[in-house]
Motif scaffolding. Sequence first.
Motif, PDB file in Angstrom:
ATOM      1  N   LEU A 103      71.160  54.821  -1.325  1.00  0.00           N
ATOM      2  CA  LEU A 103      69.882  55.246  -1.796  1.00  0.00           C
ATOM      3  C   LEU A 103      68.834  54.640  -0.770  1.00  0.00           C
ATOM      4  O   LEU A 103      68.626  53.638  -0.523  1.00  0.00           O
ATOM      5  N   VAL A 104      67.946  55.831  -0.272  1.00  0.00           N
ATOM      6  CA  VAL A 104      66.819  55.249   0.744  1.00  0.00           C
ATOM      7  C   VAL A 104      65.852  55.602  -0.068  1.00  0.00           C
ATOM      8  O   VAL A 104      65.691  56.830  -0.270  1.00  0.00           O
ATOM      9  N   GLU A 105      64.668  55.047  -0.039  1.00  0.00           N
ATOM     10  CA  GLU A 105      63.229  55.242  -0.160  1.00  0.00           C
ATOM     11  C   GLU A 105      62.349  55.022   0.810  1.00  0.00           C
ATOM     12  O   GLU A 105      62.379  54.057   1.567  1.00  0.00           O
ATOM     13  N   LEU A 106      61.626  56.227   0.872  1.00  0.00           N
ATOM     14  CA  LEU A 106      60.728  56.251   2.251  1.00  0.00           C
ATOM     15  C   LEU A 106      59.217  56.198   1.572  1.00  0.00           C
ATOM     16  O   LEU A 106      59.049  57.012   0.491  1.00  0.00           O
ATOM     17  N   ARG A 107      58.245  55.587   2.317  1.00  0.00           N
ATOM     18  CA  ARG A 107      57.084  55.749   2.123  1.00  0.00           C
ATOM     19  C   ARG A 107      56.350  57.014   2.872  1.00  0.00           C
ATOM     20  O   ARG A 107      57.398  57.622   3.671  1.00  0.00           O
ATOM     21  N   ARG A 108      55.175  57.676   2.030  1.00  0.00           N
ATOM     22  CA  ARG A 108      54.633  58.943   2.814  1.00  0.00           C
ATOM     23  C   ARG A 108      54.809  58.838   4.181  1.00  0.00           C
ATOM     24  O   ARG A 108      55.163  59.898   4.806  1.00  0.00           O
ATOM     25  N   LEU A 148      65.977  59.615  -1.475  1.00  0.00           N
ATOM     26  CA  LEU A 148      67.051  60.207  -0.671  1.00  0.00           C
ATOM     27  C   LEU A 148      68.484  59.531  -0.673  1.00  0.00           C
ATOM     28  O   LEU A 148      68.220  58.364  -0.765  1.00  0.00           O
ATOM     29  N   HIS A 149      69.436  60.202  -0.734  1.00  0.00           N
ATOM     30  CA  HIS A 149      70.965  59.555  -0.729  1.00  0.00           C
ATOM     31  C   HIS A 149      71.394  60.176   0.630  1.00  0.00           C
ATOM     32  O   HIS A 149      71.733  61.350   1.039  1.00  0.00           O
ATOM     33  N   LEU A 150      71.530  59.113   1.633  1.00  0.00           N
ATOM     34  CA  LEU A 150      71.995  59.205   2.861  1.00  0.00           C
ATOM     35  C   LEU A 150      73.253  58.524   3.240  1.00  0.00           C
ATOM     36  O   LEU A 150      73.503  57.418   2.833  1.00  0.00           O
ATOM     37  N   GLN A 154      73.117  59.376   8.884  1.00  0.00           N
ATOM     38  CA  GLN A 154      71.867  60.155   8.511  1.00  0.00           C
ATOM     39  C   GLN A 154      70.819  58.893   8.397  1.00  0.00           C
ATOM     40  O   GLN A 154      69.617  59.116   8.762  1.00  0.00           O
ATOM     41  N   ILE A 155      71.094  57.552   8.113  1.00  0.00           N
ATOM     42  CA  ILE A 155      70.270  56.566   7.982  1.00  0.00           C
ATOM     43  C   ILE A 155      69.805  56.035   9.548  1.00  0.00           C
ATOM     44  O   ILE A 155      68.724  55.790   9.754  1.00  0.00           O
TER      45      ILE A 155
END
Length: 200
Positions: A103-108, A148-150, A154-155
């Motif tokens: 699980l990857v969390e990205l800021r805007r 996103l699930h990477l 992809q990471i």
Amino acid sequence: MPSGKALLEALRVLRDHEEAAQRGWVLFGALRPDHHKAVEAAAGHGLVELADPVMRAELSAHQGRPVVWAARLTGHGQDVLLYAEASPTPEHRPDGPAAGERLVELRRPQMDALRVYVHLGARLHLPPAEGLAERVRTARQLGNRWVLHLDEEQIESVAYALYLRSLGGSVADANRFARQYGVAFRPNRSTGSAQPTRLP
């Protein structure tokens, strides 16, 4: 107005009948009652055109019988279907990461940098990992984060996108990503190029 799912189903049915209709108009009786009701509602939103008396008279003459109702998609209705069919289907998204994914969390700002990277795609010397473009397209927004699930490759691509951004702007987003997910792109003096580096 019917639910979004019911509306889209009715518009698809109308389109299918249109393709088989001689003059592109779907006549009364061709649709199920629930689809007929949804199509009537869609007409109120400009997605469907209902035949006016002049058109019904022309259709009646062509059919050899009275036509009391006829409908067809408008351009807006066609666009709604095209957009819906090109969009990700939420119910098909996994609830959590699959095997080999995180699980990857990205800021805007991070997500903006990743979108630019994915858009450039094959033009880059180091293009995005396979499947990343689709992951970006189907990313979910939760508050001020994109989820996103990477997989690991992809990471690494995300780290590279943030590395590219850092050279022309702020390094904060790349550093934050490196701390959270343990990978960063760093220059390698022996090879003369940047390479992914796993952090402890």
